[in-house]
Each structure stands twice: as C-alpha cells, then as structure tokens.
Design an enzyme around this catalytic site. Structure first.
Site, short mmCIF file in Angstrom:
data_model
loop_
_atom_site.label_atom_id
_atom_site.label_comp_id
_atom_site.label_asym_id
_atom_site.label_seq_id
_atom_site.Cartn_x
_atom_site.Cartn_y
_atom_site.Cartn_z
N HIS A 1 0.83 -1.20 0.00
CA HIS A 1 0.00 0.00 0.00
C HIS A 1 0.87 1.26 0.00
O HIS A 1 0.53 2.24 -0.66
CB HIS A 1 -0.99 0.03 1.17
CG HIS A 1 -1.90 1.19 1.05
ND1 HIS A 1 -3.00 1.17 0.22
CD2 HIS A 1 -1.83 2.45 1.53
CE1 HIS A 1 -3.57 2.36 0.23
NE2 HIS A 1 -2.88 3.16 1.02
N HIS B 1 3.16 10.70 2.50
CA HIS B 1 2.72 11.74 1.54
C HIS B 1 3.51 13.04 1.70
O HIS B 1 3.94 13.64 0.71
CB HIS B 1 1.24 12.04 1.73
CG HIS B 1 0.36 10.87 1.41
ND1 HIS B 1 0.39 10.23 0.19
CD2 HIS B 1 -0.57 10.22 2.14
CE1 HIS B 1 -0.47 9.24 0.19
NE2 HIS B 1 -1.07 9.21 1.37
ZN ZN Z 1 -3.03 5.25 0.86
#
Ligand code: ZN
Length: 303
Positions: free
Chosen positions: A238, A265
């Site tokens: 993931h 991120h």
């Molecule tokens: Zn994700």
C-alpha cells in the site's frame, strides 16, 4: 507489455459512488475521456461555476492525512489512490468529476478504480507521451526518512517501511510499474492504521468514513479485519501504491528508479519540490530516445 509510448485516455465514461474516508460523505465520481495533453483534472460539480483543479504537485495544499489539491478556494481531498491507479495503468488524460470534496475511499485500495477503468477500456491517442528521464540521482534525507530517484530505462519503485508492530516490522517491495504488474501486485493493497490512531482521529471528527470495510486496522494483538490480509506484505504494497499516486503529481510519467525508506505523503511531496528545483538532473523526452542506447533497453522491455 512495454511502457506505452503514446498518450492514453479512457474509451468511455465510467462512474461510481462511495463515501469519503475523512468526510464520511456520500460522493459520486465520474471518469471521462479527455483530449491529448489535458492531463488529469478534477472538476467540482457541486460548486458554482464547477471549478477545475489540475492534479499537479503545485496545486497540493495539504499532505497531513491525505493528499489534498486546491485552487482558488476549491479543494479535492484524498486523491492518492485514484491517482495511483491512473498512473499505474498509464492513463494520461482524464476528467474526474465529483459532487463533493473527497474522492470515495471504496475498499481502501485502488482495486475498485482499476476494475472500473479496465472495464471502460483504455484508448491510445495520436500523440507521444513525454517522460521525465533521469540523468543524475536526486536524493532527500531527513529524520530517518529517505527518498531517492536514479536513472533507469524503466519506471521502478522500491519501498521500505519499518514499524514497531510485530505484524509489520521491516518490509520491502520492489516492482516495475506497468499495467498488469500494478493491477496484480499493488492495486488491491488497502490502506492501514493502528486502532489507537483511528480512535484518536474519530474523536477529532476525522476518518468519519473509516471502517473495517475500507482499511486494515491493527491493534496490539493483531488484525481486526476478519478476512485477514490480501497479501502477506499488504502494508508495504500500500505504501508503494501511495508513492505511485504521489509521484504522478509530477504531471508526466517517469523513467527512473524511485527508492523510499519510511516515507509518506508529506515527505514524498517535499521530494517533488526538490525534484523540480534540480533541473540539471533530468530532461523531458518522448520515446524512443535516439541516439540514446536506452532506446534499445526500453524496446526490449516486453514482459
Ligand atoms: Zn493510501
């Protein structure tokens, strides 16, 4: 199958409905074919004048819990899994219409989007794709986190993660990002979270749509989802999926090898800024690249 040399879009429109992971709100999403050099753009159908937000790194306004893009006050949140799916399947030009501010979470992976797109079909367009081609490595290191990108004749990603939890510990995953490998090895890997984090977020009105239907949830003893994991190393897969989505915000495909250690991120986004400032380390080219010998290697990629 080799890397597509020409731009691609969808054969026809497809749509789905679901809830936003953080908003918990029902949202309808439509993916529509778009012309050459359009890129991926989101349109907020629920707002006056239907504002358009390009899925580009310079439109990113938040990366703390999900990747959020915005322009002139209009935002779209949690775009990363849909973006990973479009990049993983080498789809360059798409209009994404939404009637809310968050992309539906579906099952927490890119599997439902992947199936939708493959069902719609992918159409090659009459224009060459432009690639970022690495000439020299670029690296960013901070507080134990690392992202590097290295010259390569394909698009490769290697992700390394490390968590204290006995179910995860150290995991590593390395793939060449082409359609069928993305679909088979990465697209179904779900997002994951620790129970105490999920409870904390819910207390503060976040992750309102989060449940065992759209995330792998872990507590001290194990996985709360009855069905278990989809891959033994679903967690790192993931992370690799998220990484594909984050790097797709460069707006063009990459020929290079991305390596990440304990990134997320926010750190991936910091790397994208560095990437754009290091203009001597890359060039933009169409394939093949005569007289570059890399041409031969790319052409022999059929697997
Ligand atoms: Zn994700």
């Amino acid at each position: 199958m080799a890397i597509p040399t020409h731009q691609r879009t969808l054969d026809h429109e497809v749509s789905c409905s679901g809830i936003g992971l953080h908003s918990g709100k029902e949202v309808h999403l439509a993916l529509k074919p778009a012309p050459i050099n359009h890129g991926i753009k989101f349109i907020r159908k629920d707002l006056p004048d239907n504002p358009t937000i390009p899925a580009r790194f310079n439109c990113v306004v938040d990366t703390s819990l999900a990747t959020v893009i915005g322009l002139d006050g209009a935002i779209v949140s949690t775009i990363e899994h849909l973006m990973a799916c479009l990049a993983g399947l080498s789809v360059d030009n798409v209009v994404v219409e939404l009637d809310s501010y968050e992309v539906p979470v579906m099952d927490g992976s890119a599997g439902p989007f992947t199936r939708m797109i493959l069902e719609a079909g992918i159409r090659e367009q009459n224009a060459e794709r432009h690639f970022f081609v690495l000439k020299k490595p670029i690296e960013l290191k901070q507080d134990g986190k690392f992202v590097g990108i290295y010259p390569d004749t394909t698009f490769k990603i290697t992700c390394n993660i490390e968590f204290e939890h006995h179910l995860i510990r150290k995991q590593s995953c390395s793939i060449e990002v082409v359609d069928h490998i993305f679909e088979r090895e990465i697209s179904s890997a779900r997002t994951f979270g620790f129970l105490h984090e999920v409870e904390y977020m819910k207390r503060y009105g976040l992750a309102r749509g989060g449940s065992l239907d759209n995330a792998v949830v872990i507590d001290k003893s194990g996985i709360l989802n009855e069905e278990g994991l989809r891959y033994q190393d679903e967690f790192v897969r993931h992370k690799l999926l998220d990484c594909i989505g984050d790097f797709s915000l460069l707006g063009m495909p990459i020929l290079g090898h991305i390596v990440t250690n304990k990134s997320g991120h926010a750190f991936n986004h910091a790397f994208l800024e560095k990437f754009f400032n290091k203009k001597t380390c890359w060039q933009t080219l169409t394939m093949p690249f005569p007289p570059d010998p890399a041409h031969k290697t790319v052409k022999s990629l059929a697997i």
